[in-house]
Enzyme design. Sequence first.
Site, PDB file in Angstrom:
ATOM      1  CG  HIS A 101     140.088  56.077  61.703  1.00 54.34           C
ATOM      2  ND1 HIS A 101     140.527  55.971  63.008  1.00 54.34           N
ATOM      3  CD2 HIS A 101     140.528  54.963  61.070  1.00 54.34           C
ATOM      4  CE1 HIS A 101     141.209  54.832  63.152  1.00 54.34           C
ATOM      5  NE2 HIS A 101     141.217  54.202  61.989  1.00 54.34           N
TER       6      HIS A 101
HETATM    7 ZN   LIG Z   1     141.586  49.475  62.121  1.00 53.81          ZN
END
Ligand SMILES: [Zn+2]
Length: 335
Positions: free
Chosen positions: A151
């Site tokens: 992320h």
């Molecule tokens: Zn994940």
Amino acid sequence: MKRFTEKVHHEQQKEAVWVMREKDDEQSEQVGKRKSDEEQEDDSLKTPIVYSSRYGVRFCGMEKLHPFDAAKGAHVLKFLLKNEIFRHGRFYEPSEITKAELQKVHTRKYLRSLKRGYLRPMRFQTAGSILAGSLALRYGWAINLGGGFHHCCAYKGGGFCPYADITLLINKTLEEEPNVETAMIVDLDAHQGNGHERDFYENEKVFILDMYNASIYPRDHEAKLAISCAVELKPRTADETYLKKLKRSFKYALSEFRPDLLVYNAGTDILLGDPLGLLSITPEGVMERDQFVFATCREERIPIVMLLSGGYLKSSAKVIAESIVNLKTKGLLVY
Ligand SMILES: [Zn+2]
């Protein structure tokens, strides 16, 4: 690039680690250096599995909320050592990644915004991913018992991912390895890998296959534009559908793009009962998934580096370890 979207789509360090003083930092660097000099001589005794006791994250009880099981790597390693997967019980240990190395991808502004202490284990894991990338080119495969911070991109962290280890690994390999011109990311964590997607948007050298639960975090629609082959899953997707879609999309990806290195983000938050992934894959399904990815890479002679990424159940470490033992049993981890 053609796009294809399918619409169904050791116990870790104690708290002292993150409040470690400068002096301790210097000492640990020296110890790390001595260790790696010694280890250079013993490479023939090692397995390309990367781990450091510095990987563990624990701070003020918040580790309970942390999506990367604080002791996952340690638990996987313990299990592997017990099962004698290693020829000599030796693995590769990374040093902490330096600020200069991080700045090759991250902006100074972003790095300044991070709190120094708690992130130290993540800097070891990030260095571990980079080390595993180079080992994969040497051995054909490598596994980092951590990392997979998918992320995080150059200028922004997210979902407890502070450093863009996948981007750092790929950029370094593309820059420094003359025989590596292209890379593929196969991101099978339950969440969309919006970090590396933002970093490799419109980069023709990197092909991204991302298979994720479309109903959960991060739902980053802008980052989706960077996915070369997206497979969006419904919550509670089970083994049969999951594996069918994986096999079809991976085959498609390899018919479109030939990578010189494959980064396999092998999140186990796809497991049934995972509080964040919300999919319904059994431990056997995870094993079949890993086996399929490794077997395909072996058939196609593509070096593969596996990162653990997410997986929030206590049982995750055991499933990962059993899957690695299965890969070894099936002759897919030759070195
Ligand atoms: Zn994940």
